[in-house]
Each structure stands twice: as structure tokens, then as C-alpha cells.
Scaffold this motif. Structure first.
Motif, mmCIF file in Angstrom:
data_model
loop_
_atom_site.group_PDB
_atom_site.id
_atom_site.type_symbol
_atom_site.label_atom_id
_atom_site.label_comp_id
_atom_site.label_asym_id
_atom_site.label_seq_id
_atom_site.Cartn_x
_atom_site.Cartn_y
_atom_site.Cartn_z
ATOM 1 N N ALA A 110 27.938 116.841 37.074
ATOM 2 C CA ALA A 110 27.644 117.143 35.676
ATOM 3 C C ALA A 110 26.742 116.066 35.071
ATOM 4 C CB ALA A 110 28.944 117.267 34.883
ATOM 5 N N ASP A 111 26.980 114.812 35.417
ATOM 6 C CA ASP A 111 26.129 113.719 34.908
ATOM 7 C C ASP A 111 24.688 113.890 35.388
ATOM 8 O OD1 ASP A 111 28.248 112.592 33.570
ATOM 9 O OD2 ASP A 111 28.537 110.944 35.002
ATOM 10 N N VAL A 112 24.526 114.248 36.658
ATOM 11 C CA VAL A 112 23.178 114.433 37.199
ATOM 12 C C VAL A 112 22.460 115.580 36.486
ATOM 13 C CG1 VAL A 112 21.919 115.197 39.259
ATOM 14 C CG2 VAL A 112 23.696 113.457 39.461
ATOM 15 N N ARG A 113 23.172 116.671 36.263
ATOM 16 C CA ARG A 113 22.537 117.848 35.651
ATOM 17 C C ARG A 113 22.333 117.734 34.137
ATOM 18 N NH1 ARG A 113 25.464 123.166 38.138
ATOM 19 N NH2 ARG A 113 25.639 122.478 40.308
ATOM 20 N N CYS A 114 23.211 117.006 33.468
ATOM 21 C CA CYS A 114 23.228 117.055 32.008
ATOM 22 C C CYS A 114 22.804 115.764 31.323
ATOM 23 C CB CYS A 114 24.630 117.432 31.520
ATOM 24 S SG CYS A 114 25.226 119.005 32.175
ATOM 25 N N PHE A 115 22.926 114.662 31.999
ATOM 26 C CA PHE A 115 22.604 113.385 31.348
ATOM 27 C C PHE A 115 21.442 112.766 32.053
ATOM 28 C CE2 PHE A 115 26.953 114.033 29.976
ATOM 29 C CZ PHE A 115 26.940 113.604 28.671
#
Length: 115
Positions: A110-115
Motif C-alpha cells: 500500500a505504501d508503494v502504491r499510495c505514498f
């Protein structure tokens, strides 16, 4: 025009829809999504950008983990934060470690995709 015989069926369907708790992405309850987004925003700022990124993050997690697994991992995490000897079971047991690893992997994605 709706026939009178169909009205009871329509009424039952509408009542069932109103009685069911709200569900969202991946069958996560809306309250779980909101709780995650609020916590995420506390860590990342109370901005519109944080809202969008945090919402994206829980959507990614929901696409990776079934809600039951997410709930299990969050329960282990919260119980591990308690004081006392018993809380060690929630940090050091094999199920706790496995659930925590699964959640961390989903959060990393999620961090890679969203942040």
C-alpha cells in the motif's frame, strides 16, 4: 405500475438492505475503513492529500487481505501493546508473527502504491 403481490417482496428486500451493516471494499466494514483512515491521517497529516493517500492505502490492503485476516492481525497488534506478561503471547506466538507479517506485507504494498 407495481402489482400488489410484488409489494411485500419489494418491502422485504428494502428492509434487508437497510438492516445490513455497511460494507465496502473487500467486505471490510465501513467502520474499519474509517478507523484505518483516521489513524493514518493522524500519522501523515490532516490534509486532503493524506485523506486520499490513506484511503488508497486501506483499499490496497483490502484487495490483498480478507477482512478476517486483517482483523486478526490488528487484534494481535493491539493486544501486544498491552502491558503485562500475557501480552507476550500476542507478540511472540507463531500465529501473531504470521498475522503481523501478512499485514506488514500488505501495508508495504500500500505504501508503494499510495505514498
Amino acid at each position: 405500475m407495481i402489482r400488489s403481490a410484488k409489494l411485500p417482496v419489494l418491502s422485504l428486500l428494502m428492509a434487508g438492505a437497510l438492516a445490513a451493516p455497511a460494507k465496502a471494499a473487500g467486505d471490510y466494514p465501513t467502520t474499519a475503513l474509517a478507523d484505518y483512515v483516521l489513524g493514518c491521517m493522524q500519522s501523515n497529516g490532516q490534509t486532503r492529500d493524506a485523506l486520499e493517500r490513506c484511503s488508497c492505502s486501506i483499499d490496497v490492503i483490502a484487495s490483498i487481505m480478507p477482512y478476517e485476516d486483517y482483523e486478526r492481525a490488528e487484534t494481535f497488534r493491539r493486544m501486544a501493546q498491552m502491558s503485562g506478561e500475557a501480552s507476550g503471547l500476542f507478540r511472540n506466538s507463531a500465529p501473531a508473527k504470521a498475522a503481523g507479517s501478512e499485514l506488514r506485507r500488505a501495508q508495504a504494498e500500500a505504501d508503494v502504491r499510495c505514498f
